[in-house]
Design a protein around this motif. Sequence first.
Motif, short mmCIF file in Angstrom:
data_model
loop_
_atom_site.label_atom_id
_atom_site.label_comp_id
_atom_site.label_asym_id
_atom_site.label_seq_id
_atom_site.Cartn_x
_atom_site.Cartn_y
_atom_site.Cartn_z
N SER A 200 0.82 -1.22 0.00
CA SER A 200 0.00 0.00 0.00
C SER A 200 0.85 1.27 0.00
O SER A 200 0.41 2.31 -0.48
CB SER A 200 -0.95 0.00 1.20
OG SER A 200 -0.24 0.11 2.43
N PHE A 201 2.07 1.19 0.53
CA PHE A 201 2.97 2.35 0.49
C PHE A 201 3.22 2.78 -0.96
O PHE A 201 3.22 3.96 -1.29
CB PHE A 201 4.30 2.04 1.18
CG PHE A 201 4.22 2.04 2.68
CD1 PHE A 201 4.28 3.22 3.39
CD2 PHE A 201 4.09 0.85 3.38
CE1 PHE A 201 4.21 3.23 4.78
CE2 PHE A 201 4.02 0.84 4.77
CZ PHE A 201 4.09 2.03 5.47
N PHE A 202 3.43 1.78 -1.82
CA PHE A 202 3.68 2.07 -3.23
C PHE A 202 2.39 2.55 -3.91
O PHE A 202 2.41 3.45 -4.75
CB PHE A 202 4.21 0.82 -3.94
CG PHE A 202 5.56 0.40 -3.47
CD1 PHE A 202 6.71 0.92 -4.05
CD2 PHE A 202 5.70 -0.52 -2.44
CE1 PHE A 202 7.97 0.54 -3.63
CE2 PHE A 202 6.96 -0.92 -2.00
CZ PHE A 202 8.09 -0.38 -2.59
N GLY A 203 1.27 1.94 -3.56
CA GLY A 203 0.01 2.32 -4.17
C GLY A 203 -0.37 3.76 -3.91
O GLY A 203 -0.84 4.47 -4.80
N VAL A 204 -0.16 4.22 -2.67
CA VAL A 204 -0.48 5.62 -2.33
C VAL A 204 0.42 6.57 -3.09
O VAL A 204 -0.01 7.64 -3.54
CB VAL A 204 -0.36 5.84 -0.80
CG1 VAL A 204 -0.49 7.33 -0.46
CG2 VAL A 204 -1.43 5.05 -0.06
N LYS A 205 1.67 6.20 -3.27
CA LYS A 205 2.59 7.04 -4.05
C LYS A 205 2.11 7.15 -5.50
O LYS A 205 2.16 8.21 -6.11
CB LYS A 205 4.00 6.45 -4.02
CG LYS A 205 4.71 6.63 -2.68
CD LYS A 205 6.13 6.09 -2.75
CE LYS A 205 6.84 6.29 -1.41
NZ LYS A 205 8.23 5.75 -1.46
#
Length: 268
Positions: A235-240
């Motif tokens: 999810s860290f990558f998705g939010v970015k």
Amino acid sequence: MSLVALLAIFLIVGFMTGILIGMLGIGGGLVFVPTLYYLLPLINVPIGNLAYYTIGTSLFAGALASSNSAFLHIRKQNYLKRPAVLVAIGAALSAFIAPFFVVKVKSEIIEFIFASVMITVALRMIFESRKNQKFQWSNPLSEPFLFILGIFTGVLSAFTGLGGGVIYVPSLIYLFLINARIAVGTSSIITAITMISSALSYILQGSETISYSGSIGFVIPEAAIPLGVGAILGSFFGVKFVMKYSSEFIKKAFAVLLIVAVAKIIFT
């Protein structure tokens, strides 16, 4: 298949799903549910209660991941507070109560309506262009409809194991005229609350069912935790990604996801 290999698969699936969770404001059930249906029998989960264990475990894993996604969107101030609160209140209530009726009420009608709405929204998102935006509603629905949206989607979440993002995002965009990027952030908050409420209900209602050793109600920790941890990382990558791409790109990506959701409902 060894337990270590199975845990690794859950972790990888969770990570890939987490990217979608952060980017599209969903709960991850679209991937978690079919994955769990296939893999849980490999650890001797009883077939008779497989559906309940699948939904409960999916909701628990999604609650972990969507909570992290919600925190990230809040930190980036990519949400609207009032819509999030009003929808979440309705969703939390219905998502907690509905699981107690899942085994008694047929869901075919709800699923048919759900699939019809989603395919309509998906087609609009795909073929929408600036030329036909004049047909978009000029005024958003009033605030009481936010609560109604939460009630409806909370029930749907309890029946399917989905977090509700597949309904929240397009509803916020088209019915309440919220920008797609902000709709994703707002949906992530509502989805987290929906999945937490419904997962808690599945834990409580399954507490008297002794069908699988080590389960917590209808939640199986050895599946839910690696799925959830992997999804948190993803999810860290998705939010970015969602902060980087345009609203039009997000709409098109979400449209593809809706079509996958419809296919899942039709063929399962």
